[in-house]
Motif scaffolding. Structure first.
Motif, PDB file in Angstrom:
ATOM      1  N   SER A   1      -3.483 -13.626   1.599  1.00 33.34           N
ATOM      2  CA  SER A   1      -2.871 -12.296   1.661  1.00 33.34           C
ATOM      3  C   SER A   1      -1.454 -12.320   2.217  1.00 33.34           C
ATOM      4  O   SER A   1      -0.816 -11.275   2.337  1.00 33.34           O
TER       5      SER A   1
ATOM      6  N   TYR B   1       5.440  -9.257  -1.639  1.00 30.17           N
ATOM      7  CA  TYR B   1       4.135  -8.602  -1.699  1.00 30.17           C
ATOM      8  C   TYR B   1       3.033  -9.614  -1.364  1.00 30.17           C
ATOM      9  O   TYR B   1       3.112 -10.800  -1.726  1.00 30.17           O
TER      10      TYR B   1
ATOM     11  N   TYR C   1       0.326  -8.185 -10.151  1.00 33.39           N
ATOM     12  CA  TYR C   1       0.219  -8.130  -8.688  1.00 33.39           C
ATOM     13  C   TYR C   1      -1.176  -7.618  -8.308  1.00 33.39           C
ATOM     14  O   TYR C   1      -1.711  -6.694  -8.949  1.00 33.39           O
TER      15      TYR C   1
ATOM     16  N   TYR D   1      -3.602  -6.120  -5.040  1.00 33.48           N
ATOM     17  CA  TYR D   1      -3.537  -5.505  -3.715  1.00 33.48           C
ATOM     18  C   TYR D   1      -4.859  -4.759  -3.456  1.00 33.48           C
ATOM     19  O   TYR D   1      -5.522  -4.299  -4.403  1.00 33.48           O
TER      20      TYR D   1
ATOM     21  N   ASN E   1      -9.257  -7.592   2.395  1.00 35.80           N
ATOM     22  CA  ASN E   1      -8.241  -8.434   1.772  1.00 35.80           C
ATOM     23  C   ASN E   1      -8.849  -9.545   0.916  1.00 35.80           C
ATOM     24  O   ASN E   1      -8.183 -10.059   0.009  1.00 35.80           O
TER      25      ASN E   1
ATOM     26  N   PRO F   1      -9.433  -7.840  -3.286  1.00 37.19           N
ATOM     27  CA  PRO F   1      -8.625  -6.690  -3.726  1.00 37.19           C
ATOM     28  C   PRO F   1      -8.872  -6.381  -5.197  1.00 37.19           C
ATOM     29  O   PRO F   1      -9.023  -7.276  -6.026  1.00 37.19           O
TER      30      PRO F   1
ATOM     31  N   PRO G   1       3.276  -2.980  -6.783  1.00 33.69           N
ATOM     32  CA  PRO G   1       2.271  -2.499  -5.824  1.00 33.69           C
ATOM     33  C   PRO G   1       2.862  -1.417  -4.911  1.00 33.69           C
ATOM     34  O   PRO G   1       4.074  -1.353  -4.721  1.00 33.69           O
TER      35      PRO G   1
END
Length: 209
Positions: free
Chosen positions: A131, A153, A171, A173, A180, A183, A207
Motif C-alpha cells: 500500500s 498513489y 489504479y 484503492y 488495505n 482494495p 484515484p
C-alpha cells in the motif's frame, strides 16, 4: 473486140503506169512501213528511288547514383538502471516520508525503452509495502520527462504498454471500510505521447485524493 490473127494487141497509153511512178510508190510504202516500225515504244515510268534514313537517338545520360542513405542513428546505449540514476534525483520526495528515497518497484522488470517515444518505470519508497505510494516515471526516447501524475498513489498500479506511444494504467484503492489488503476501488487512465506538443497527454480517471 476481134483482132485479126497475127496482129499485135495494143494497150491504150492512158492504161500504162510509168515505171518511175511505180518505183516511187513502192518506195513510199517502204518508208511508211519503216516509219511505223521505227516509232520507239513509250518509255516506262522509272520508279522513284527509295531513300532509307536511319534515325539516330541521342543517348540519355545515366542518372548519377543517389547518395547512400545515412545510417539510422542507434538508440542510446544505456540501461534502465542508468536511466533511473538520472531520473530519481528529479522526483520530489514524498511529503510524509521525506527521508525515504524512491527505488524501482520491480528492479528486474525492464519497462524502460531507449528507442520508444513513451516508456515507463514504476518506483516506490524504499522499504515500503503493497500500500506504499507509487509513482510512474515516464520517458521519451529514453529521456526522463516527469511523473505520470503530480501525486503518488498507494498500491502498485497495473500498466499495459498498448503501443510505443501509449500506456494504460489501472489504479487500485480501498473503498470506504475496506482493508488495505483487499482494495476493490479502481480507476483507469491512459497516457499518450503527443508529437505535436512534445508532451504526455492523460485521459481517464485517477484515484480519489
Amino acid at each position: 473486140m476481134s483482132t485479126e490473127e497475127g496482129s499485135t494487141m495494143r494497150i491504150p497509153r492512158s492504161a500504162r503506169i510509168p515505171a518511175s511512178f511505180a518505183f516511187l510508190a513502192a518506195a513510199s510504202l517502204g518508208i511508211s512501213a519503216c516509219a511505223a516500225t521505227a516509232t520507239p515504244p513509250t518509255a516506262e515510268t522509272t520508279p522513284a528511288a527509295t531513300v532509307t534514313v536511319t534515325a539516330t537517338t541521342t543517348p540519355t545520360p545515366e542518372s548519377e547514383p543517389s547518395e547512400a542513405p545515412a545510417p539510422e542513428t542507434s538508440c542510446a546505449d544505456s540501461t534502465q538502471a542508468e536511466a533511473l540514476e538520472t531520473a530519481l534525483p528529479q522526483v520530489e520526495a514524498y511529503p510524509d516520508f521525506p527521508d525515504l528515497p524512491w527505488v524501482a518497484a520491480e528492479p528486474d522488470r525492464e519497462t524502460w525503452d531507449a528507442c520508444a517515444p513513451l516508456s515507463y518505470v514504476v518506483v516506490t519508497l524504499e522499504g515500503g509495502t503493497a500500500s506504499t505510494p507509487h509513482h510512474i516515471l515516464l520517458f521519451h526516447g529514453g529521456e526522463y520527462v516527469g511523473t505520470a501524475t503530480a501525486d503518488a498513489y498507494g498500491f502498485s498500479p497495473e500498466i499495459g504498454q498498448l503501443s510505443d506511444t501509449l500506456i494504460t494504467v489501472t489504479y487500485r484503492y480501498p473503498l470506504p471500510g475496506e482493508p488495505n489488503a483487499a482494495p476493490t476501488g479502481e480507476s483507469v487512465a491512459t497516457f499518450a505521447w503527443d508529437a505535436g506538443t512534445q508532451s504526455v497527454v492523460m485521459d481517464g480517471d485517477l484515484p480519489p485524493a
